[in-house]
Design a protein around this motif. Sequence first.
Motif, PDB file in Angstrom:
ATOM      1  N   MET A  19      47.556  61.575 -65.980  1.00 55.69           N
ATOM      2  CA  MET A  19      46.752  61.866 -64.779  1.00 55.69           C
ATOM      3  C   MET A  19      45.337  62.353 -65.105  1.00 55.69           C
ATOM      4  N   MET A  20      45.235  63.298 -66.031  1.00 56.05           N
ATOM      5  CA  MET A  20      43.924  63.890 -66.333  1.00 56.05           C
ATOM      6  C   MET A  20      42.964  62.848 -66.914  1.00 56.05           C
ATOM      7  N   ASP A  21      43.502  61.996 -67.812  1.00 61.97           N
ATOM      8  CA  ASP A  21      42.650  60.953 -68.402  1.00 61.97           C
ATOM      9  C   ASP A  21      42.249  59.911 -67.365  1.00 61.97           C
ATOM     10  N   CYS A  22      43.155  59.619 -66.421  1.00 58.13           N
ATOM     11  CA  CYS A  22      42.828  58.679 -65.341  1.00 58.13           C
ATOM     12  C   CYS A  22      41.707  59.245 -64.461  1.00 58.13           C
ATOM     13  N   LYS A  23      41.786  60.552 -64.217  1.00 61.28           N
ATOM     14  CA  LYS A  23      40.755  61.218 -63.404  1.00 61.28           C
ATOM     15  C   LYS A  23      39.393  61.151 -64.111  1.00 61.28           C
ATOM     16  N   LYS A  24      39.414  61.401 -65.441  1.00 62.70           N
ATOM     17  CA  LYS A  24      38.169  61.315 -66.232  1.00 62.70           C
ATOM     18  C   LYS A  24      37.591  59.907 -66.177  1.00 62.70           C
ATOM     19  N   ALA A  25      38.487  58.911 -66.299  1.00 59.66           N
ATOM     20  CA  ALA A  25      38.042  57.508 -66.303  1.00 59.66           C
ATOM     21  C   ALA A  25      37.400  57.139 -64.975  1.00 59.66           C
ATOM     22  N   LEU A  26      38.004  57.567 -63.862  1.00 52.49           N
ATOM     23  CA  LEU A  26      37.456  57.260 -62.539  1.00 52.49           C
ATOM     24  C   LEU A  26      36.139  58.004 -62.288  1.00 52.49           C
ATOM     25  N   THR A  27      36.056  59.224 -62.821  1.00 52.76           N
ATOM     26  CA  THR A  27      34.803  59.997 -62.711  1.00 52.76           C
ATOM     27  C   THR A  27      33.691  59.283 -63.478  1.00 52.76           C
ATOM     28  N   ALA A  28      34.017  58.850 -64.702  1.00 56.39           N
ATOM     29  CA  ALA A  28      33.034  58.161 -65.550  1.00 56.39           C
ATOM     30  C   ALA A  28      32.637  56.800 -64.987  1.00 56.39           C
ATOM     31  N   SER A  29      33.513  56.223 -64.161  1.00 52.28           N
ATOM     32  CA  SER A  29      33.266  54.873 -63.630  1.00 52.28           C
ATOM     33  C   SER A  29      32.896  54.885 -62.154  1.00 52.28           C
ATOM     34  N   ASP A  30      32.527  56.055 -61.635  1.00 54.90           N
ATOM     35  CA  ASP A  30      32.164  56.201 -60.212  1.00 54.90           C
ATOM     36  C   ASP A  30      33.219  55.633 -59.264  1.00 54.90           C
ATOM     37  N   GLY A  31      34.491  55.803 -59.631  1.00 58.73           N
ATOM     38  CA  GLY A  31      35.579  55.374 -58.743  1.00 58.73           C
ATOM     39  C   GLY A  31      35.912  53.890 -58.793  1.00 58.73           C
ATOM     40  N   ASP A  32      35.202  53.136 -59.640  1.00 65.20           N
ATOM     41  CA  ASP A  32      35.476  51.689 -59.748  1.00 65.20           C
ATOM     42  C   ASP A  32      36.724  51.482 -60.621  1.00 65.20           C
ATOM     43  N   MET A  33      37.779  50.916 -60.017  1.00 62.82           N
ATOM     44  CA  MET A  33      39.072  50.787 -60.694  1.00 62.82           C
ATOM     45  C   MET A  33      38.989  49.910 -61.945  1.00 62.82           C
ATOM     46  N   ASP A  34      38.325  48.749 -61.834  1.00 63.78           N
ATOM     47  CA  ASP A  34      38.217  47.825 -62.981  1.00 63.78           C
ATOM     48  C   ASP A  34      37.468  48.473 -64.141  1.00 63.78           C
ATOM     49  N   LYS A  35      36.381  49.169 -63.784  1.00 62.43           N
ATOM     50  CA  LYS A  35      35.587  49.827 -64.835  1.00 62.43           C
ATOM     51  C   LYS A  35      36.379  50.978 -65.463  1.00 62.43           C
ATOM     52  N   ALA A  36      37.201  51.642 -64.649  1.00 65.73           N
ATOM     53  CA  ALA A  36      38.026  52.748 -65.161  1.00 65.73           C
ATOM     54  C   ALA A  36      39.057  52.232 -66.165  1.00 65.73           C
ATOM     55  N   VAL A  37      39.662  51.080 -65.861  1.00 62.55           N
ATOM     56  CA  VAL A  37      40.620  50.464 -66.798  1.00 62.55           C
ATOM     57  C   VAL A  37      39.899  50.119 -68.093  1.00 62.55           C
ATOM     58  N   GLU A  38      38.694  49.550 -67.945  1.00 62.47           N
ATOM     59  CA  GLU A  38      37.885  49.160 -69.120  1.00 62.47           C
ATOM     60  C   GLU A  38      37.549  50.408 -69.959  1.00 62.47           C
ATOM     61  N   TRP A  39      37.179  51.482 -69.268  1.00 59.90           N
ATOM     62  CA  TRP A  39      36.828  52.743 -69.937  1.00 59.90           C
ATOM     63  C   TRP A  39      38.015  53.257 -70.758  1.00 59.90           C
ATOM     64  N   LEU A  40      39.191  53.230 -70.154  1.00 62.18           N
ATOM     65  CA  LEU A  40      40.404  53.689 -70.845  1.00 62.18           C
ATOM     66  C   LEU A  40      40.734  52.805 -72.034  1.00 62.18           C
ATOM     67  N   ARG A  41      40.532  51.495 -71.868  1.00 60.06           N
ATOM     68  CA  ARG A  41      40.822  50.567 -72.968  1.00 60.06           C
ATOM     69  C   ARG A  41      39.843  50.774 -74.118  1.00 60.06           C
ATOM     70  N   GLU A  42      38.601  51.034 -73.767  1.00 58.81           N
ATOM     71  CA  GLU A  42      37.575  51.288 -74.798  1.00 58.81           C
ATOM     72  C   GLU A  42      37.913  52.549 -75.590  1.00 58.81           C
ATOM     73  N   LYS A  43      38.503  53.522 -74.891  1.00 56.89           N
ATOM     74  CA  LYS A  43      38.883  54.775 -75.557  1.00 56.89           C
ATOM     75  C   LYS A  43      40.220  54.635 -76.316  1.00 56.89           C
ATOM     76  N   GLY A  44      40.825  53.449 -76.230  1.00 58.79           N
ATOM     77  CA  GLY A  44      42.089  53.204 -76.929  1.00 58.79           C
ATOM     78  C   GLY A  44      43.291  53.792 -76.227  1.00 58.79           C
ATOM     79  N   MET A  45      43.105  54.197 -74.961  1.00 54.84           N
ATOM     80  CA  MET A  45      44.212  54.829 -74.232  1.00 54.84           C
ATOM     81  C   MET A  45      45.041  53.821 -73.451  1.00 54.84           C
ATOM     82  N   ALA A  46      44.461  52.693 -73.125  1.00 54.38           N
ATOM     83  CA  ALA A  46      45.162  51.732 -72.269  1.00 54.38           C
ATOM     84  C   ALA A  46      45.278  50.372 -72.919  1.00 54.38           C
ATOM     85  N   ALA A  47      45.558  50.374 -74.212  1.00 56.57           N
ATOM     86  CA  ALA A  47      45.703  49.098 -74.918  1.00 56.57           C
ATOM     87  C   ALA A  47      46.855  48.286 -74.358  1.00 56.57           C
TER      88      ALA A  47
END
Length: 305
Positions: A19-47
């Motif tokens: 949950m906390m990492d998802c919240k960070k991803a959405l904050t970093a991506s201004d609430g954009d779901m696709d960008k949040a997934v990309e952000w998590l994948r870039e961080k190696g969290m959502a491979a």
Amino acid sequence: MAFTAADVKNLREMTGVGMMDCKKALTASDGDMDKAVEWLREKGMAASAKKAGRIAAEGMAYAAVIDGVGVVVEVNAETDFVGKNEKFVDFVKGVAATVAKEAPADLDALMECKYVGTDLTVTQQQQEMVLVIGENIKVRRFARFAENVSVPYVHAGGKIGVLVNLESDLPAEKVEEIGKDVAMQIAALNPRFWDKSQVGQDVLDEEKKIMMVQMENDPKMASKPEAVREKIVMGKLNKFYSENCLLQQEFVKDNSMSVEQYIASAAKAAGGKVTFKDAIRFEKGEGIEKKQENFAEEIASMVKG
């Protein structure tokens, strides 16, 4: 762009990330779901984001007593083969140990707990397992009993996990023999209720209604006076209890007695008292709709791709 708690939940379900990492991803991506997934994948969290959509209905139901606490868990995988994988089995046992140690309030709380023996949360450890094994893996549910004597039983290598909770003045090993027999009965017959006292009036009314209609449709029964039919219905209700309620069921190992009578006589023979308090039965994959794979279509789509 703002985001809601539902967005955080959706992102977590899509990626399996905490949950906390998802919240960070959405904050970093201004609430954009696709960008949040990309952000998590870039961080190696959502491979394993793509794997998270696959249906996991296999896996393992597991029950154990850990440091005096009874625990039963179900962890799902996509194939029966993975359910027998040593690393997967170890992960399931680790989840059970975490439940015993941390006493989480619910599944979300469990997923945020530190997985035993690591600095990772259960969510992060689950993600590690997805990467190692290459299948969608999901901790589905758990239950725990911290009081009384708990007796675990695992049937068919993890197809069914049962945890029976008994109150007794006997030594634990004596109670365990009784609990094991009761657990095996629960695994085999899957009773709807533990005791007839748990059967609600709505269930009884429905059963009575069905029985009365059955008699009206039977020429021999339909001609009988209503008082006689009512008496027959009461007799049939006793049969309903003996088929659907654990303690009133015929004991599988000795059909001359009910489970309730078996517990009482076994406890008396051991020199004490045993009272059935509760039980949990998890059957692997129950209630999960399994996807029917069409391999011809899958191969055709791969060729087109």
